[in-house]
Motif scaffolding. Structure first.
Motif, mmCIF file in Angstrom:
data_model
loop_
_atom_site.group_PDB
_atom_site.id
_atom_site.type_symbol
_atom_site.label_atom_id
_atom_site.label_comp_id
_atom_site.label_asym_id
_atom_site.label_seq_id
_atom_site.Cartn_x
_atom_site.Cartn_y
_atom_site.Cartn_z
ATOM 1 N N ALA A 293 17.198 -33.155 -48.361
ATOM 2 C CA ALA A 293 15.848 -33.668 -48.120
ATOM 3 C C ALA A 293 15.798 -35.175 -48.342
ATOM 4 N N LEU A 294 16.468 -35.642 -49.382
ATOM 5 C CA LEU A 294 16.508 -37.079 -49.638
ATOM 6 C C LEU A 294 17.285 -37.805 -48.547
ATOM 7 N N ALA A 295 18.349 -37.179 -48.054
ATOM 8 C CA ALA A 295 19.139 -37.794 -46.984
ATOM 9 C C ALA A 295 18.286 -38.015 -45.743
ATOM 10 N N ARG A 296 17.386 -37.063 -45.472
ATOM 11 C CA ARG A 296 16.504 -37.213 -44.311
ATOM 12 C C ARG A 296 15.542 -38.384 -44.485
ATOM 13 N N LEU A 297 15.340 -38.786 -45.738
ATOM 14 C CA LEU A 297 14.493 -39.946 -46.032
ATOM 15 C C LEU A 297 15.312 -41.235 -46.106
ATOM 16 N N GLY A 298 16.609 -41.114 -45.850
ATOM 17 C CA GLY A 298 17.482 -42.276 -45.911
ATOM 18 C C GLY A 298 17.938 -42.627 -47.313
ATOM 19 N N ILE A 299 17.854 -41.663 -48.237
ATOM 20 C CA ILE A 299 18.225 -41.895 -49.635
ATOM 21 C C ILE A 299 19.496 -41.113 -49.951
ATOM 22 N N GLU A 300 20.512 -41.805 -50.433
ATOM 23 C CA GLU A 300 21.782 -41.153 -50.759
ATOM 24 C C GLU A 300 21.708 -40.527 -52.151
ATOM 25 N N ALA A 301 22.199 -39.298 -52.256
ATOM 26 C CA ALA A 301 22.221 -38.601 -53.547
ATOM 27 C C ALA A 301 23.490 -37.773 -53.646
ATOM 28 N N GLU A 302 23.898 -37.491 -54.867
ATOM 29 C CA GLU A 302 25.096 -36.687 -55.111
ATOM 30 C C GLU A 302 24.827 -35.726 -56.251
ATOM 31 N N LEU A 303 25.532 -34.601 -56.235
ATOM 32 C CA LEU A 303 25.351 -33.589 -57.271
ATOM 33 C C LEU A 303 26.281 -33.849 -58.450
ATOM 34 N N VAL A 304 25.746 -33.638 -59.642
ATOM 35 C CA VAL A 304 26.522 -33.700 -60.879
ATOM 36 C C VAL A 304 26.371 -32.340 -61.552
ATOM 37 N N ARG B 247 11.517 -45.673 -59.953
ATOM 38 C CA ARG B 247 12.398 -45.526 -58.795
ATOM 39 C C ARG B 247 12.553 -44.057 -58.414
ATOM 40 N N MET B 248 12.774 -43.187 -59.398
ATOM 41 C CA MET B 248 12.953 -41.774 -59.113
ATOM 42 C C MET B 248 11.640 -41.132 -58.679
ATOM 43 N N LEU B 249 10.554 -41.496 -59.331
ATOM 44 C CA LEU B 249 9.254 -40.950 -58.951
ATOM 45 C C LEU B 249 8.929 -41.284 -57.499
ATOM 46 N N ALA B 250 9.227 -42.500 -57.085
ATOM 47 C CA ALA B 250 8.966 -42.913 -55.704
ATOM 48 C C ALA B 250 9.898 -42.197 -54.728
ATOM 49 N N ALA B 251 11.157 -42.008 -55.147
ATOM 50 C CA ALA B 251 12.141 -41.390 -54.250
ATOM 51 C C ALA B 251 11.755 -39.960 -53.895
ATOM 52 N N VAL B 252 11.271 -39.193 -54.888
ATOM 53 C CA VAL B 252 10.991 -37.775 -54.637
ATOM 54 C C VAL B 252 9.543 -37.495 -54.275
ATOM 55 N N ALA C 166 24.012 -44.231 -55.369
ATOM 56 C CA ALA C 166 23.500 -42.898 -55.061
ATOM 57 C C ALA C 166 22.774 -42.312 -56.265
ATOM 58 N N ILE C 167 21.713 -41.588 -56.006
ATOM 59 C CA ILE C 167 20.977 -40.891 -57.063
ATOM 60 C C ILE C 167 21.822 -39.724 -57.548
ATOM 61 N N ARG C 168 21.962 -39.609 -58.840
ATOM 62 C CA ARG C 168 22.745 -38.520 -59.438
ATOM 63 C C ARG C 168 21.805 -37.364 -59.762
ATOM 64 N N ILE C 169 22.030 -36.216 -59.118
ATOM 65 C CA ILE C 169 21.177 -35.045 -59.307
ATOM 66 C C ILE C 169 21.914 -34.003 -60.130
ATOM 67 N N GLY C 170 21.396 -33.702 -61.306
ATOM 68 C CA GLY C 170 22.013 -32.707 -62.174
ATOM 69 C C GLY C 170 21.677 -31.301 -61.738
ATOM 70 N N THR C 171 22.681 -30.432 -61.772
ATOM 71 C CA THR C 171 22.501 -29.048 -61.369
ATOM 72 C C THR C 171 23.404 -28.144 -62.188
ATOM 73 N N ARG C 172 23.000 -26.906 -62.353
ATOM 74 C CA ARG C 172 23.904 -25.905 -62.911
ATOM 75 C C ARG C 172 25.027 -25.650 -61.911
ATOM 76 N N ARG C 173 26.094 -24.973 -62.388
ATOM 77 C CA ARG C 173 27.277 -24.763 -61.557
ATOM 78 C C ARG C 173 27.226 -23.492 -60.711
ATOM 79 N N SER C 174 26.228 -22.639 -60.903
ATOM 80 C CA SER C 174 26.189 -21.390 -60.158
ATOM 81 C C SER C 174 25.992 -21.659 -58.672
#
Length: 311
Positions: free
Chosen positions: A24-35, A210-215, A3-11
């Motif tokens: 949005a990535l899930a709709r493209l069939g790409i698994e991602a998770e928040l960090v 890989r990331m450039l293509a994914a997004v 899964a792609i690790r997506i960094g985010t603030r905690r707010s």
């Protein structure tokens, strides 16, 4: 594939915004998770942003995590990005923009005009504070006070009576499902938003194909052009993202080629003076349009205004 690790603030707002990218990535069939990553701006909730590095303090920790390969992508409010990028990091995608306007959240459903004499309006933004003080030159019944904290904290302080109103970005309230709390929405030509307001920025390491293509499918050309013009103006003024400068660009459809209009304002922090400029240009020359408008603002004295301090 991991899964792609997506960094985010905690707010709550940052998490909601970043979840939009996960979905949005899930709709493209790409698994991602928040960090979740804690930034200096999140840790220090008492000092004014101008004292701890401006809104850029919300960006640096995410970028550090990206360069340390602890995350694969970072999601920011685009208005928080410093106007000049850094070489190891690429602005991989700019998704479609939410409404960029500023709004008032006031007690008792009041608007700016109907606030009582002596009303206290909270904002942590020098740009919003300066434009409020500019308006107060004509209607001197309110005062501007600094405020920190997330959306929930700021709105709660209005409910508790510490402030009569706060000014916030409509986009943030929309993403949190709280538009019912808005009591007035400002005209972006009169109360000019921050450069990049309402837009999201997705960053990755430069050269990470890989990331450039994914997004890449998340990119919105019109939003990219608009924020490019706004940020080029900010860079040309050599003003940080916390400067009392507003810029709002939008695409104007034409019979042959789309045009991009850009409206900008620079305000003295105490609201004593301002300069405005509007101009249109080719959709494909967004960066040059931003530079041209900045040059005209500087010729009219914008540099002197934004260097002033509230006395």
């Amino acid at each position: 594939m991991t899964a792609i690790r997506i960094g985010t603030r905690r707010s709550a707002l940052a998490l909601a915004q970043s979840q939009l990218i996960v979905d949005a990535l899930a709709r493209l069939g790409i698994e991602a998770e928040l960090v979740e990553v804690t930034t200096e701006g999140d840790r220090n909730q008492t000092s004014p942003l101008t004292q701890i590095g401006g809104t850029g303090v919300f960006v640096s920790a995410l970028r550090d995590a990206l360069l340390a390969e602890e995350i694969d992508l970072a999601v920011h409010s685009l208005k928080d990005l410093p106007s000049k990028g850094i070489e190891p990091i690429a602005l991989a995608a700019v998704p479609g923009r939410e409404d960029p306007r500023d709004v008032l959240v006031a007690r008792d459903g009041l608007t700016l005009e109907s606030l009582p004499a002596g009303a206290r309006i909270g904002t942590g933004s020098p740009r919003r504070a300066a434009q409020l003080r500019l308006l107060a030159k004509e209607s001197t019944h309110f005062e501007v006070a600094d405020i920190r904290g997330n959306v929930d904290t700021r709105v709660r302080k209005v409910r508790e009576g510490a402030y009569d109103a706060v000014v916030l970005a409509r986009a943030g309230l929309a993403r949190l499902g709280r538009l019912d709390e808005v009591t007035e929405t400002f005209d972006p030509a009169a109360f000019v938003p921050a450069p990049g307001q309402g837009a999201l920025a997705i960053e990755c390491r430069t050269g990470d194909e890989r990331m450039l293509a994914a997004v890449a499918p998340l990119e919105d050309r019109e939003t990219r052009a608009a924020v490019t013009a706004e940020r080029a103006l900010l860079a040309e003024l050599e003003a940080g993202c916390a400067a009392p400068v507003g810029a709002f660009a939008q695409v104007l459809p034409g019979p042959d080629n789309a045009q991009l209009s850009l409206h900008a304002i620079a305000v003295a922090p105490d609201g004593s003076a301002s300069v405005r400029m509007s101009m249109s240009g080719s959709f494909g020359e967004a960066h040059e349009l931003g530079r041209k408008v900045a040059a005209k603002l500087l010729a009219d004295g914008a540099g002197r205004l934004i260097e002033e301090r509230v006395t």
